[in-house]
Scaffold this active site. Structure first.
Site, PDB file in Angstrom:
ATOM      1  N   CYS A  34      15.037  48.278  47.086  1.00 42.97           N
ATOM      2  CA  CYS A  34      14.798  48.255  48.520  1.00 42.97           C
ATOM      3  C   CYS A  34      13.493  48.995  48.783  1.00 42.97           C
ATOM      4  O   CYS A  34      13.326  50.137  48.345  1.00 42.97           O
ATOM      5  CB  CYS A  34      15.954  48.937  49.259  1.00 42.97           C
ATOM      6  SG  CYS A  34      15.638  49.142  51.018  1.00 42.97           S
ATOM      7  N   ASP A  41      18.788  46.636  44.880  1.00 49.48           N
ATOM      8  CA  ASP A  41      19.373  45.469  45.534  1.00 49.48           C
ATOM      9  C   ASP A  41      19.741  44.482  44.438  1.00 49.48           C
ATOM     10  O   ASP A  41      18.975  44.262  43.494  1.00 49.48           O
ATOM     11  CB  ASP A  41      18.367  44.803  46.484  1.00 49.48           C
ATOM     12  CG  ASP A  41      18.228  45.533  47.803  1.00 49.48           C
ATOM     13  OD1 ASP A  41      19.222  46.132  48.260  1.00 49.48           O
ATOM     14  OD2 ASP A  41      17.135  45.485  48.387  1.00 49.48           O
ATOM     15  N   GLU A  57      10.727  27.276  30.860  1.00 54.96           N
ATOM     16  CA  GLU A  57      11.393  27.732  29.627  1.00 54.96           C
ATOM     17  C   GLU A  57      12.287  28.903  29.993  1.00 54.96           C
ATOM     18  O   GLU A  57      11.875  29.829  30.696  1.00 54.96           O
ATOM     19  CB  GLU A  57      10.316  28.122  28.602  1.00 54.96           C
ATOM     20  CG  GLU A  57      10.844  28.338  27.207  1.00 54.96           C
ATOM     21  CD  GLU A  57      11.452  29.708  27.018  1.00 54.96           C
ATOM     22  OE1 GLU A  57      12.468  29.803  26.294  1.00 54.96           O
ATOM     23  OE2 GLU A  57      10.932  30.681  27.590  1.00 54.96           O
ATOM     24  N   LEU A  58      13.549  28.870  29.530  1.00 56.95           N
ATOM     25  CA  LEU A  58      14.568  29.808  29.997  1.00 56.95           C
ATOM     26  C   LEU A  58      14.322  31.262  29.623  1.00 56.95           C
ATOM     27  O   LEU A  58      14.536  32.157  30.443  1.00 56.95           O
ATOM     28  CB  LEU A  58      15.952  29.370  29.509  1.00 56.95           C
ATOM     29  CG  LEU A  58      16.446  28.046  30.078  1.00 56.95           C
ATOM     30  CD1 LEU A  58      17.836  27.736  29.553  1.00 56.95           C
ATOM     31  CD2 LEU A  58      16.424  28.048  31.588  1.00 56.95           C
ATOM     32  N   HIS A  75      13.934  41.128  50.792  1.00 61.58           N
ATOM     33  CA  HIS A  75      14.621  39.932  50.294  1.00 61.58           C
ATOM     34  C   HIS A  75      13.824  38.660  50.565  1.00 61.58           C
ATOM     35  O   HIS A  75      13.684  37.798  49.693  1.00 61.58           O
ATOM     36  CB  HIS A  75      16.009  39.806  50.919  1.00 61.58           C
ATOM     37  CG  HIS A  75      16.909  40.954  50.616  1.00 61.58           C
ATOM     38  ND1 HIS A  75      18.068  41.176  51.321  1.00 61.58           N
ATOM     39  CD2 HIS A  75      16.835  41.942  49.696  1.00 61.58           C
ATOM     40  CE1 HIS A  75      18.668  42.248  50.853  1.00 61.58           C
ATOM     41  NE2 HIS A  75      17.939  42.736  49.867  1.00 61.58           N
ATOM     42  N   GLU A  76      13.321  38.544  51.770  1.00 56.20           N
ATOM     43  CA  GLU A  76      12.591  37.339  52.165  1.00 56.20           C
ATOM     44  C   GLU A  76      11.297  37.184  51.361  1.00 56.20           C
ATOM     45  O   GLU A  76      10.950  36.079  50.935  1.00 56.20           O
ATOM     46  CB  GLU A  76      12.265  37.398  53.662  1.00 56.20           C
ATOM     47  CG  GLU A  76      13.489  37.480  54.568  1.00 56.20           C
ATOM     48  CD  GLU A  76      14.084  38.892  54.712  1.00 56.20           C
ATOM     49  OE1 GLU A  76      15.083  39.015  55.456  1.00 56.20           O
ATOM     50  OE2 GLU A  76      13.583  39.859  54.098  1.00 56.20           O
TER      51      GLU A  76
END
Length: 139
Positions: A34, A41, A57-58, A75-76
């Site tokens: 945060c 968060d 690629e993972l 967050h946004e």
């Protein structure tokens, strides 16, 4: 390949670029800080995309996600930044990132950001008959 957090997203060639298909990923261990309190968060990221010429690629995605653990982010802002970075790397036909943040101060936050390649239109959805699970077994 490194196992340290990094902002580098690696890609590979789409093995079926002649057709639209959906890739769905759930990333349940996203964390950032945060920017107001410095407290962690936690979120589940849900990534859905229709690739064009490239796929993400993972392992590089995992290390990319880890790179946010010590960053202060609203967050946004972080949801849109992640989407922008993924779009820049993969250049998909369509991409949607949903960030489902866990409760903080009695409030759940969900942020949904989308990208659509200019001119791309999805094929019309085909509705097929529904069959019960294991409908071919007798008994």
């Amino acid at each position: 390949m490194t196992t340290e957090p990094t902002k580098t997203l690696e890609t590979f060639a789409n093995p079926a670029s002649q057709r639209d298909f959906q890739i769905h990923m759930e990333i349940p261990e996203f964390t950032c800080l945060c920017p107001k309190t410095g407290q962690p968060d936690f979120a589940t990221l849900v990534l859905d995309y229709v690739p064009d010429e490239l796929c993400v690629e993972l392992k590089s995605l995992k290390l990319y996600v880890w790179s946010y653990r010590n960053e202060g982010c609203f967050h946004e802002a972080v949801t849109n930044r992640i989407l922008d970075d993924l779009v820049a790397a993969v250049k998909p036909r369509f991409m949607r990132l949903t960030a489902r943040f866990y409760v903080r101060g009695g409030i759940f936050t969900n942020v949904v950001a989308e990208h659509r390649k200019p001119g791309w239109q999805p094929a019309e959805k085909v509705e097929l008959a529904e069959f019960a699970i294991q409908s071919n077994t007798r008994g």
